[in-house]
Design a protein around this motif. Sequence first.
Motif, short mmCIF file in Angstrom:
data_model
loop_
_atom_site.label_atom_id
_atom_site.label_comp_id
_atom_site.label_asym_id
_atom_site.label_seq_id
_atom_site.Cartn_x
_atom_site.Cartn_y
_atom_site.Cartn_z
N UNK A 1 -89.32 116.27 -46.20
CA UNK A 1 -88.37 116.08 -47.30
C UNK A 1 -87.13 115.31 -46.84
N UNK A 2 -87.08 114.93 -45.58
CA UNK A 2 -85.95 114.13 -45.09
C UNK A 2 -86.39 112.67 -44.97
N UNK A 3 -85.92 111.79 -45.84
CA UNK A 3 -86.33 110.38 -45.78
C UNK A 3 -86.03 109.73 -44.42
N UNK A 4 -84.91 110.11 -43.77
CA UNK A 4 -84.59 109.48 -42.49
C UNK A 4 -85.65 109.80 -41.43
N UNK A 5 -86.16 111.04 -41.43
CA UNK A 5 -87.20 111.41 -40.48
C UNK A 5 -88.55 110.81 -40.89
N UNK A 6 -88.85 110.83 -42.20
CA UNK A 6 -90.11 110.25 -42.68
C UNK A 6 -90.17 108.77 -42.37
N UNK A 7 -89.03 108.07 -42.49
CA UNK A 7 -89.01 106.64 -42.18
C UNK A 7 -89.38 106.40 -40.72
N UNK A 8 -88.77 107.17 -39.81
CA UNK A 8 -89.06 106.96 -38.39
C UNK A 8 -90.53 107.21 -38.09
N UNK A 9 -91.12 108.24 -38.70
CA UNK A 9 -92.53 108.55 -38.47
C UNK A 9 -93.41 107.39 -38.93
N UNK A 10 -93.13 106.85 -40.13
CA UNK A 10 -93.95 105.76 -40.68
C UNK A 10 -93.76 104.48 -39.87
N UNK A 11 -92.52 104.14 -39.56
CA UNK A 11 -92.25 102.88 -38.83
C UNK A 11 -92.86 102.93 -37.44
N UNK A 12 -92.69 104.07 -36.74
CA UNK A 12 -93.24 104.18 -35.38
C UNK A 12 -94.77 104.13 -35.40
N UNK A 13 -95.38 104.79 -36.39
CA UNK A 13 -96.84 104.76 -36.42
C UNK A 13 -97.35 103.34 -36.72
N UNK A 14 -96.61 102.59 -37.55
CA UNK A 14 -97.01 101.20 -37.82
C UNK A 14 -97.04 100.41 -36.51
N UNK A 15 -96.02 100.61 -35.65
CA UNK A 15 -95.99 99.94 -34.35
C UNK A 15 -97.20 100.32 -33.50
N UNK A 16 -97.41 101.64 -33.34
CA UNK A 16 -98.45 102.11 -32.44
C UNK A 16 -99.85 101.74 -32.95
N UNK A 17 -100.06 101.83 -34.27
CA UNK A 17 -101.37 101.48 -34.82
C UNK A 17 -101.67 100.00 -34.60
N UNK A 18 -100.65 99.15 -34.76
CA UNK A 18 -100.86 97.72 -34.56
C UNK A 18 -101.18 97.42 -33.11
N UNK A 19 -100.44 98.05 -32.17
CA UNK A 19 -100.72 97.84 -30.75
C UNK A 19 -102.13 98.29 -30.40
N UNK A 20 -102.59 99.37 -31.06
CA UNK A 20 -103.93 99.88 -30.78
C UNK A 20 -105.03 99.09 -31.48
N UNK A 21 -104.66 98.10 -32.28
CA UNK A 21 -105.65 97.26 -32.95
C UNK A 21 -105.99 97.72 -34.36
N UNK A 22 -105.43 98.85 -34.82
CA UNK A 22 -105.72 99.36 -36.17
C UNK A 22 -104.71 98.73 -37.14
N UNK A 23 -104.87 97.42 -37.39
CA UNK A 23 -103.87 96.68 -38.16
C UNK A 23 -103.80 97.17 -39.60
N UNK A 24 -104.93 97.56 -40.19
CA UNK A 24 -104.90 98.08 -41.56
C UNK A 24 -104.03 99.31 -41.66
N UNK A 25 -104.17 100.23 -40.69
CA UNK A 25 -103.32 101.42 -40.67
C UNK A 25 -101.86 101.02 -40.50
N UNK A 26 -101.60 100.03 -39.65
CA UNK A 26 -100.23 99.58 -39.44
C UNK A 26 -99.61 99.05 -40.72
N UNK A 27 -100.37 98.27 -41.49
CA UNK A 27 -99.85 97.75 -42.76
C UNK A 27 -99.58 98.87 -43.76
N UNK A 28 -100.49 99.87 -43.81
CA UNK A 28 -100.27 101.00 -44.71
C UNK A 28 -98.99 101.75 -44.35
N UNK A 29 -98.80 102.00 -43.04
CA UNK A 29 -97.64 102.76 -42.60
C UNK A 29 -96.35 102.00 -42.83
#
Length: 653
Positions: free
Chosen positions: A145-173
């Motif tokens: 329920x905290x947008x500031x924390x939810x933003x960090x979770x989504x942005x960080x996962x977009x980075x890690x998913x892209x590095x791991x090659x899961x670009x579709x997941x990165x775009x969703x995040x």
Amino acid sequence: MPRPGVVALAMALALGLGVVAASAEPRLPPEGRVGPEERVLDELLRADIARAPALRIERIDALRADPRWAAPPWQALLAVERCAASQGASPALLATLETRAGDSADPHLQVALLKCRQWAADHAGNPSDNYRYARQAWGLIDRLRLPTLAFRVARDYADEATYAGAVDDGLTAIGRALEIARLAGDAPREADALTTLAMIQGELGQHADALRNSDRALQLDPEISRSDDKLLARSALQIGAGQYDAARATLLRALELAEREGDAETRLAVRINLADVYYRTRRVQQTLDLTAELVVEADRMGIEYLKAYAWIGRGFALAAAGQMQAGTEAFDRGRVWFERGGQVGEVARALRDWAAMMARAGRWEQAYQASERAAELRERTQREAREKNASFLAAVLESSRKDLDIERLRHQSQTAELQLEAERLHRRTTIAVAAAVLLSTASLLFVHLRTRRVNHQLRDANAALDYESTHDPLTGAYNRRHFERFFAQRLARGGGRVLLVLLDIDHFKAINDRHGHACGDRALRETSRRLADCVRSDDCIVRWGGEEFLLFIDDPDDAEAERGFVLRLLDAVGARPIELDTARRQVTASIGFASIELVPDFDLDAALADIDSMLYRAKTGGRHRAVGRLNGGDEPVVLLPTPPTPVAGAVPA
């Protein structure tokens, strides 16, 4: 020394924010909105973002000890910020989070534990665990329920998913992160999300869209007073788009900021990107010198991912200098680290570039192997992403209690399973069809192989004839016949600015007279090779006659870029002595040049006559210099290079 609560209160008042009394259980606003308590805490944290890490950690600890922020959501947010600031988590903090998350069903505490474990794995050089924890935190985002924390979770996962090659997941995040930032009206976080989106678009080859989003990020958050990730990201996008001069300017700006702040990690990352610019602009010696420093510095700092990048860059530098064995060993040293950590997307990108390097060097077997391995890793990444989605969604189904979420996740899980089943069916069908085709064509195999061999021989013969008809046999540069056809095609495509450079080796007759024509030929070949190191692949170098070379540089950026390029030519020719049979001779060159605008009735002969006259001025003015007209200038300018360093045993020009 003031008590922690007094420190926090003073910070809030200094910001003019006032203080909202945080209850033991905060009153959270409607989903997606930032409440007054969260806004105050976020502003307190942002006020320290540019401070030294030790001071920032001290301030965060003061806020964690303040009873106003004792509720689980605030403690979770502060724990995440502390782990990010310290690039990991202390054993005591991890133990505290594990106890509190185990005793509470609060998703914010569970996410804080996962994020701190993620940064600890990142700091320890364990990218596979880094990705796993980021993904698990992403699975809890709908419960935050905290947008500031939810933003960090989504942005960080977009980075890690892209590095791991899961670009579709990165775009969703990253789409979710943008949605969170825009709903909250948070321009700096929207800028961060746009920067990450631009990086993903750059990976997909969408360079124009990537640079537009990078521009938008800098407009939303224009103040860059610290070593900001937006500068590093922009330089990477400019490199991907081939804008090497712009990338170099961006990196020098980032380097200045990092050195001013004493940020050693960012400084090393910036210099690794700078080495990439030198490599792509064929500054071989600069790339060799810089990458040699980088691998030592990265090893001393012990930051594993930067060590891997430094060794990959060193591999490309050595290979470009013709040291293939050493280059391959250095490249493999960096590649293996990424592959062992599961960052196959990064490995696939490196292998793709390595395949291109090997192809340019004529090492076709190595190029083919690298290209095949890159394709294999991309296919494996996509398959594993679908498998992880299937198992991950199934696990969420087991723990979820919301009927609508259950129905949605069940549908996604079934879709992922169906994709896997379809892939398995496709493989079985392909194998069956291949077997049938093999049986039916066995009788034709001998004829096919014989025809293929003849076709290869014919193609090789045609390629050899084509090469001989367009290249100078001594230097490997293009000949006049090719240039006339090349220039006519370029003129037919339309206008634009080009740079024409006529270069003449100084005292070439003396080389022939003193050392013989074989040594003169060697000087011509080495000069041609050094010129090739200075130009892009789509530019044109021509053996114009005798000891003269003509260079056609398409679409130069501006007058400063032209000035730098001409000086680089002079330095490249005269930088090192040329090895002759009986001596080492310092060879220099004189240059005439002009930056011209192509028009439909452009007179090439007149332009070349003008450039030749400026070459004559360079010769009569003392040699080892350039005379010509830069972009937008009517009067010729004289450019003097860096005087060559005297080398023991070298005969001067």
